[in-house]
Enzyme design. Sequence first.
Site, PDB file in Angstrom:
ATOM      1  N   GLY A   9      -8.503 -34.622  13.487  1.00 45.30           N
ATOM      2  CA  GLY A   9      -9.287 -34.833  14.709  1.00 45.30           C
ATOM      3  C   GLY A   9     -10.775 -34.841  14.416  1.00 45.30           C
ATOM      4  O   GLY A   9     -11.572 -34.296  15.185  1.00 45.30           O
ATOM      5  N   ARG A  12     -14.719 -37.024  16.450  1.00 46.96           N
ATOM      6  CA  ARG A  12     -15.669 -36.743  17.528  1.00 46.96           C
ATOM      7  C   ARG A  12     -15.813 -35.241  17.703  1.00 46.96           C
ATOM      8  O   ARG A  12     -15.048 -34.458  17.166  1.00 46.96           O
ATOM      9  CB  ARG A  12     -15.215 -37.380  18.839  1.00 46.96           C
ATOM     10  N   ILE A  14     -16.370 -31.393  17.821  1.00 51.68           N
ATOM     11  CA  ILE A  14     -16.401 -30.349  16.800  1.00 51.68           C
ATOM     12  C   ILE A  14     -15.923 -30.890  15.461  1.00 51.68           C
ATOM     13  O   ILE A  14     -16.523 -30.618  14.420  1.00 51.68           O
ATOM     14  CB  ILE A  14     -15.538 -29.155  17.246  1.00 51.68           C
ATOM     15  N   ARG A  34      -6.505 -40.176  16.194  1.00 44.56           N
ATOM     16  CA  ARG A  34      -5.288 -40.695  16.827  1.00 44.56           C
ATOM     17  C   ARG A  34      -5.506 -42.021  17.530  1.00 44.56           C
ATOM     18  O   ARG A  34      -4.631 -42.887  17.527  1.00 44.56           O
ATOM     19  CB  ARG A  34      -4.741 -39.665  17.822  1.00 44.56           C
ATOM     20  N   TYR A 145      -2.419 -24.588  26.937  1.00 45.16           N
ATOM     21  CA  TYR A 145      -3.458 -24.650  25.894  1.00 45.16           C
ATOM     22  C   TYR A 145      -3.706 -23.269  25.287  1.00 45.16           C
ATOM     23  O   TYR A 145      -3.763 -23.112  24.066  1.00 45.16           O
ATOM     24  CB  TYR A 145      -4.745 -25.199  26.518  1.00 45.16           C
ATOM     25  N   ALA A 146      -3.827 -22.250  26.149  1.00 46.28           N
ATOM     26  CA  ALA A 146      -4.093 -20.897  25.659  1.00 46.28           C
ATOM     27  C   ALA A 146      -2.955 -20.405  24.793  1.00 46.28           C
ATOM     28  O   ALA A 146      -3.173 -19.766  23.749  1.00 46.28           O
ATOM     29  CB  ALA A 146      -4.324 -19.951  26.833  1.00 46.28           C
ATOM     30  N   SER A 148      -0.882 -22.195  22.985  1.00 46.61           N
ATOM     31  CA  SER A 148      -0.891 -22.912  21.698  1.00 46.61           C
ATOM     32  C   SER A 148      -1.997 -22.399  20.788  1.00 46.61           C
ATOM     33  O   SER A 148      -1.818 -22.293  19.574  1.00 46.61           O
ATOM     34  CB  SER A 148      -1.044 -24.418  21.933  1.00 46.61           C
ATOM     35  N   LYS A 149      -3.149 -22.068  21.370  1.00 48.71           N
ATOM     36  CA  LYS A 149      -4.284 -21.608  20.560  1.00 48.71           C
ATOM     37  C   LYS A 149      -4.112 -20.153  20.129  1.00 48.71           C
ATOM     38  O   LYS A 149      -4.527 -19.773  19.025  1.00 48.71           O
ATOM     39  CB  LYS A 149      -5.589 -21.799  21.342  1.00 48.71           C
TER      40      LYS A 149
END
Length: 239
Positions: A9, A12, A14, A34, A145-146, A148-149
């Site tokens: 990734g 773009r 970060i 991607r 999201y939380a 997964s992180k």
Amino acid sequence: MSRSVLVTGGNRGIGLAIARAFAQAGDKVAVTYRSGEPPEELTALGVLAVRCDITDSEQVEQAYKEIEDAHGAVEVLVANAGITKDTLLMRMSEDDFTSVVDTNLTGTFRVVKRANRGMLRAKKGRVVLISSVVGLLGSAGQANYAASKAALVGFARSLARELGSRNITFNVVAPGFVDTDMTKVLTDEQRAAIVANVPLARYAQPEEIAAAVSFLASDDAAYITGAVIPVDGGLGMGH
């Protein structure tokens, strides 16, 4: 000494800032992306851009073959690729949940496992996983999201124990709110509400995240593994 570095990734935000930092330091850098086209800046820096959807194991394998042919086995991996599909739990579909986990967590598993093939042979390697303050602090509307992180912390620490004797380090960087295209779409009111909770009273710059990643991949961090480094202006302190 120029190393083979992969940033997933990295086209773009970060990821781009991280790729830029390694390229400017003289490393041989590859990034995966991607969709769309990578910015011309990457070409100017000599960065190899490889199209790859990390939810597809075959694409991951093909990307690594292309990178290894050009730069040799990956010595530094920065697993940065991720997606969000924010919504409240009662509105969250099963696909909203599983697609985020498959990209952010299982996708990280795929790229880390493939990188470790070369790292085990070399008996050295650096892996940095990009998590989020949300994974430690929680955030309404971001349960997928939380989750997964947060899982990246357990993943990294397990591998730090499993592969530390092979001189392979695993660390996690947990950014807070960063000034990227993703956050620029927020309204002034939303941005002000976020900053009000940040002790340093501002957003991070992508280069500040990149600096933490560069440190963890440097010789100065050779004795650091299993660490979670927050770069969040104090937002998540205590977690």
